[in-house]
Design an enzyme around this catalytic site. Structure first.
Site, mmCIF file in Angstrom:
data_model
loop_
_atom_site.group_PDB
_atom_site.id
_atom_site.type_symbol
_atom_site.label_atom_id
_atom_site.label_comp_id
_atom_site.label_asym_id
_atom_site.label_seq_id
_atom_site.Cartn_x
_atom_site.Cartn_y
_atom_site.Cartn_z
ATOM 1 N N HIS A 60 -40.251 68.672 -34.094
ATOM 2 C CA HIS A 60 -39.117 67.899 -34.621
ATOM 3 C C HIS A 60 -37.809 68.660 -34.344
ATOM 4 C CE1 HIS A 60 -38.042 64.541 -37.450
ATOM 5 N NE2 HIS A 60 -36.939 65.272 -37.600
ATOM 6 N N ARG A 162 -29.139 57.111 -46.085
ATOM 7 C CA ARG A 162 -28.700 56.851 -44.705
ATOM 8 C C ARG A 162 -29.671 55.934 -43.964
ATOM 9 N NH1 ARG A 162 -28.637 63.185 -43.923
ATOM 10 N NH2 ARG A 162 -30.280 62.797 -45.454
ATOM 11 N N HIS A 194 -38.503 60.066 -41.371
ATOM 12 C CA HIS A 194 -37.608 60.966 -42.102
ATOM 13 C C HIS A 194 -37.605 60.520 -43.554
ATOM 14 C CE1 HIS A 194 -33.539 62.649 -43.239
ATOM 15 N NE2 HIS A 194 -33.596 61.594 -44.021
ATOM 16 N N ARG A 226 -38.868 68.511 -49.319
ATOM 17 C CA ARG A 226 -37.457 68.441 -49.714
ATOM 18 C C ARG A 226 -37.246 68.257 -51.211
ATOM 19 N NH1 ARG A 226 -34.102 64.629 -46.512
ATOM 20 N NH2 ARG A 226 -32.493 65.232 -47.961
ATOM 21 N N ASP A 284 -36.707 70.984 -37.428
ATOM 22 C CA ASP A 284 -35.539 70.096 -37.547
ATOM 23 C C ASP A 284 -34.342 70.756 -36.865
ATOM 24 O OD1 ASP A 284 -34.331 67.706 -38.229
ATOM 25 O OD2 ASP A 284 -33.884 68.287 -40.294
#
Ligand code: ZN
Length: 388
Positions: A60, A162, A194, A226, A284
């Site tokens: 990723h 988002r 995501h 997260r 990421d």
């Protein structure tokens, strides 16, 4: 070109003890003890006192740079191939992040090709955060079927402010299309999701796992570390066969706000009974690392690099005493299997000669070989690096 790596302590990633590795062209021709050194090798590298392991697979990376979330000046830069090499990464899967408008797929494919030309191996996912998915060849199926480097879709944002907030039905249709295109083309055909901080988390993916016949290898959530709620859901998902991807890049404010280091989160999952083969690490890399206050105002920005991938593997070994072969699996054999990256993720006869050497004490990476080519030697870059 024929090279010989002598006397390395080999983690393939399984531990194989002291071995010699014969490299012919871009492949590993033989692994054995005491291979004859009298042949006319192009190079003999004495690896005495070093460990060797497969080049890392970073599944990723925002290879062409991410869209900054604080205006155009906050756009993040393209991946520097040197950062991947110094981090022991020899295979990458490129994704687009938030900016699916200014970061177009053609320039991303050009960046992927540039990384491949430099000697590393790179693939990409089509699309971005948003649905409907923007593609290169006209449809998701055509992109996967007919563009060599494209192996799936992503990263599709869900449970995030988002996101384009796709419905469950839309997600199932997209995963099914990817699966069929993957089957027809011999590729992974997966969708990378995501995950943001919205409380529904991966509930749609759990529903897909439980209520459809779609195999779990085709829908992968990332950033699972997260927040604590997401990690808890992830444990449930993975114990039922789902695959989890942990993000290794982090900033202190994320930790303060409840995200966990990838190493800490992985250990928690192992303790909860999640099989090791269901978990991967990714960096990421080049993604912006935004931080927001409670009212949604941006506090600041930085960007991540692929180097965090190995840092978190080191944390697994040094801080959590996870055996090296297990720690390495999450960024070698596991992602290579899941993404169907042929020749990658293992040091074995017939596989690509993607090999990293490191000192066994402090795990400093000293040498990197990619497809038989020396990219880093005693800490010095030997590869011809692209201009950007
Ligand atoms: Zn993301």
């Amino acid at each position: 070109m024929i090279s010989l790596l002598k006397n390395v302590e080999l983690y393939a990633p399984d531990y194989l003890g002291q071995q010699d590795i014969l490299i012919a062209g871009h492949c590993i021709a033989m692994i054995a003890k005491d291979i004859d050194t009298s042949l006319p090798y192009t190079e003999v590298i004495d690896g005495q006192g070093k460990i060797a392991f497969p080049g890392l697979v970073d599944n990723h990376v925002i290879v062409q740079g991410g869209g900054g979330e604080s205006g155009f000046t906050s756009r993040t830069p393209e991946l520097k191939v040197e950062d991947a090499i110094r981090g022991g990464v020899t295979s990458l899967v490129g994704v687009r992040g938030t900016d699916g408008m200014a970061r177009d797929l053609r320039s991303m494919l050009a960046k992927v090709k540039s990384i491949n030309e430099s000697g590393l191996s790179c693939w990409m996912l089509t699309g971005s955060y948003q649905m409907p998915v923007k593609t290169l060849a006209g449809s998701i199926s055509d992109d996967i079927m007919f563009i060599e480097e494209i192996i799936g879709v992503g990263e599709i944002a869900i449970s995030d402010h988002r996101s384009s907030h796709p419905s469950y039905k839309e997600l199932v249709s997209m995963v099914a299309e990817c699966r069929v295109a993957g089957m027809l083309s011999g590729k992974a055909g997966l969708v990378k999701f995501h995950l943001g901080d919205d409380p529904e988390g991966i509930s749609m993916l759990l529903e897909m796992l439980r209520n459809t016949s779609l195999p779990s290898l085709h829908f992968l959530p990332t950033h699972i570390n997260r927040n604590p709620g997401l990690l808890k859901q992830g444990i449930e998902f993975a114990k039922e066969g789902g695959i989890l991807d942990f993000t290794t890049s982090s900033v202190p404010i994320f930790l303060e706000q409840g995200s966990a280091l990838a190493s800490d989160a992985l250990i928690k999952c192992l303790e909860a009974g999640v099989p090791l083969q269901n978990m991967t690490f990714s960096s990421d890399g080049q993604g912006s690392l935004p931080a927001f206050d409670e009212e949604g105002h941006l506090l600041g920005l930085s960007y991540s690099t692929p180097r965090s991938l190995f840092q978190e593997i080191v944390a697994l070994v040094k801080q959590h005493q996870l055996p090296m072969e297990k720690a390495l699996a999450v960024a070698t054999s596991n992602p290579a299997n899941i993404y169907k990256l042929k020749g990658k993720g293992r040091v074995a006869q017939g596989m690509d000669a993607d090999i990293v050497l490191a000192s066994p004490e402090d795990l400093t990476i000293t040498d990197v070989i990619a497809k038989g080519k020396i990219m880093l030697r005693n800490g010095e870059i030997k590869a011809e690096l692209p201009l950007s």
